[in-house]
Design a protein around this motif. Structure first.
Motif, PDB file in Angstrom:
ATOM      1  N   THR A  35      39.874  46.416  36.974  1.00 55.22           N
ATOM      2  CA  THR A  35      40.699  45.272  37.367  1.00 55.22           C
ATOM      3  C   THR A  35      39.848  44.212  38.075  1.00 55.22           C
ATOM      4  N   LEU A  36      40.060  42.950  37.725  1.00 58.38           N
ATOM      5  CA  LEU A  36      39.234  41.882  38.282  1.00 58.38           C
ATOM      6  C   LEU A  36      39.654  41.584  39.720  1.00 58.38           C
ATOM      7  N   PRO A  37      38.729  41.111  40.561  1.00 56.42           N
ATOM      8  CA  PRO A  37      39.099  40.744  41.927  1.00 56.42           C
ATOM      9  C   PRO A  37      40.177  39.657  41.915  1.00 56.42           C
ATOM     10  N   GLY A  38      41.229  39.878  42.691  1.00 56.77           N
ATOM     11  CA  GLY A  38      42.317  38.907  42.759  1.00 56.77           C
ATOM     12  C   GLY A  38      43.356  39.037  41.666  1.00 56.77           C
ATOM     13  N   GLN A  39      43.131  39.951  40.717  1.00 57.79           N
ATOM     14  CA  GLN A  39      44.102  40.106  39.627  1.00 57.79           C
ATOM     15  C   GLN A  39      45.320  40.870  40.113  1.00 57.79           C
TER      16      GLN A  39
ATOM     17  N   THR B  91      48.616  46.334  42.870  1.00 61.83           N
ATOM     18  CA  THR B  91      47.957  45.335  43.716  1.00 61.83           C
ATOM     19  C   THR B  91      48.753  44.031  43.600  1.00 61.83           C
ATOM     20  N   PRO B  92      49.967  43.985  44.181  1.00 57.98           N
ATOM     21  CA  PRO B  92      50.834  42.822  43.965  1.00 57.98           C
ATOM     22  C   PRO B  92      50.298  41.534  44.574  1.00 57.98           C
ATOM     23  N   TYR B  93      49.347  41.655  45.535  1.00 56.52           N
ATOM     24  CA  TYR B  93      48.765  40.443  46.114  1.00 56.52           C
ATOM     25  C   TYR B  93      47.378  40.176  45.548  1.00 56.52           C
ATOM     26  N   GLY B  94      47.026  40.855  44.479  1.00 55.02           N
ATOM     27  CA  GLY B  94      45.703  40.692  43.889  1.00 55.02           C
ATOM     28  C   GLY B  94      44.762  41.776  44.387  1.00 55.02           C
ATOM     29  N   ARG B  95      43.810  42.199  43.539  1.00 56.92           N
ATOM     30  CA  ARG B  95      42.874  43.259  43.954  1.00 56.92           C
ATOM     31  C   ARG B  95      41.927  42.726  45.018  1.00 56.92           C
ATOM     32  N   ASP B  96      41.813  43.486  46.122  1.00 51.59           N
ATOM     33  CA  ASP B  96      40.927  43.101  47.216  1.00 51.59           C
ATOM     34  C   ASP B  96      39.631  43.902  47.090  1.00 51.59           C
ATOM     35  N   PRO B  97      38.502  43.265  46.757  1.00 53.58           N
ATOM     36  CA  PRO B  97      37.247  44.016  46.580  1.00 53.58           C
ATOM     37  C   PRO B  97      36.789  44.720  47.847  1.00 53.58           C
ATOM     38  N   GLU B  98      37.222  44.234  49.029  1.00 53.01           N
ATOM     39  CA  GLU B  98      36.829  44.898  50.272  1.00 53.01           C
ATOM     40  C   GLU B  98      37.428  46.291  50.371  1.00 53.01           C
ATOM     41  N   VAL B  99      38.628  46.454  49.808  1.00 58.94           N
ATOM     42  CA  VAL B  99      39.328  47.737  49.904  1.00 58.94           C
ATOM     43  C   VAL B  99      39.058  48.603  48.684  1.00 58.94           C
TER      44      VAL B  99
ATOM     45  N   PRO C 195      34.928  45.277  39.938  1.00 56.04           N
ATOM     46  CA  PRO C 195      35.148  45.890  38.620  1.00 56.04           C
ATOM     47  C   PRO C 195      33.994  46.803  38.206  1.00 56.04           C
ATOM     48  N   PHE C 196      34.361  47.893  37.568  1.00 53.83           N
ATOM     49  CA  PHE C 196      33.403  48.910  37.124  1.00 53.83           C
ATOM     50  C   PHE C 196      32.624  48.389  35.917  1.00 53.83           C
ATOM     51  N   GLN C 197      31.311  48.430  36.007  1.00 56.80           N
ATOM     52  CA  GLN C 197      30.470  47.932  34.916  1.00 56.80           C
ATOM     53  C   GLN C 197      30.013  49.119  34.069  1.00 56.80           C
TER      54      GLN C 197
END
Lengths: 84, 255
Positions: B138-142, B147-155, B159-161
């Protein structure tokens, strides 16, 4: 089980453009990808009761719609150009 | 007989229209895969394995021998078939949930052992079949169901490469690439190279394909294409990461 599909063929200037309403799910990806915007919704219903698509004479027979359709509901056969 | 749809020869016509949602990327990836199988003329030798998730809906998609397994176990099942019958060509097809999340250990182990199978992975940035929850990709902020407020990369991280990881641990002879449904000619070429790599017996072949999920992204056709071309391509670089004969790159062993 469907082994034979019934197509709607449109005789356009540059080619024969065929849509198979039994396969068209009405996603609209082809409408967005068409470089000349010649594809639009039609009155014929598709597989899920959603509108299927149609094309008009602006079609340049590039074949992008046939390539991009996830359901293979579109088919384009180019007309042979006259030899000069 | 009337004019018939231009489907790849390896597609099973009597199960069409297929079970995927309107606008689903699986149809396009499997179209590319079908074309690659057609061009190589290997229909009679291919074993196709599909994973759980939306990808299992392809269990009757092809006119090929098909196995369906659960949670990333497609990779070890295909490994077993390949070891028992080395003349067969084994294709493991899975989504990002099966391949990168719950079944990532099987993928890593297979790459580590350099199994001579082909893995095709569809990345649609979420778990689509269960309703669109956050996945490792999942992309950051998606915004997703979890993640109803967008994905938070800090938590939850970035995204997995996948292909980057696979190419980092793969041995010489592996083929690793990432394609996208917005460039189908390139994707077909990658899939074909991955199958040829298996036929030649060089090693592990892995192709990730960026896919679309209009149902759970809640996008219309134009937003779907712009999400793939602008958002996804910004985080996931397409291209070939490792080809046979290219060596180990930066981690070359001293010899």
């Amino acid at each position: 089980m469907t082994l034979e599909f019934v197509g709607r063929t449109m005789d356009l200037e540059k080619g024969y453009w065929t849509v198979f309403p039994d396969l068209c799910k009405g996603c609209g990806l082809c409408i967005e990808k068409c470089p000349v915007d010649c594809i639009d919704w039609s009155d014929v219903l598709g597989a899920y009761g959603t509108p299927s698509v149609k094309a008009d004479n602006r079609c340049i027979a590039c074949g992008i719609c046939q390539n991009i359709c996830p359901d293979c509901a579109l088919r384009l056969d180019k007309k042979k150009t006259k030899e000069h | 007989m009337q004019l018939q749809p231009a489907m790849p020869r390896s597609w099973r016509v009597d199960t069409k229209p297929h079970k995927f949602c309107p606008g689903c990327g699986h149809g396009l990836i499997l179209k590319c895969l079908g074309q690659a199988v057609d061009e190589l003329g290997i229909e009679d030798r291919v074993v196709y394995g599909c994973d759980i998730g939306c990808s299992l809906l392809s269990w009757d998609f092809f006119n090929l021998d098909t196995v369906q397994t659960h949670h990333g176990r497609t990779t070890p099942v295909m490994t077993g078939i390949k070891r028992a019958r080395p003349e067969l060509i084994c294709i493991a097809y899975m989504g990002d949930g099966g391949g990168y999340s719950i079944g990532v250990q099987h993928l890593v182990s297979s790459v580590h052992r350099n199994e001579k199978i082909t893995v095709v992975l569809a990345n649609n940035t979420q778990y689509a079949m269960t309703g669109g929850q956050m996945a490792p990709t999942t992309l950051p902020g998606q915004k997703t169901e979890t993640t109803p407020y967008g994905r938070d990369p800090e938590v939850t991280g970035f995204p997995f490469q996948g292909p980057e990881m696979v190419s980092a641990i793969a041995r010489e002879g592996a083929y690793v690439a990432r394609g996208s449904i917005s460039n189908m000619r390139q994707l077909t070429g990658y899939l074909k190279k991955a199958l040829v790599n298996q036929i030649e017996g060089n090693g592990f072949s892995f192709v990730e394909a960026l896919s679309a999920c209009p149902t759970n992204w809640r996008t219309n056709a134009s937003e779907t294409w712009s999400f793939i071309d602008k958002e996804m391509h910004g985080h996931f670089k397409t291209g070939e990461f490792k080809t046979p004969g290219s060596g180990q790159g930066e981690v070359r062993a001293d010899e």
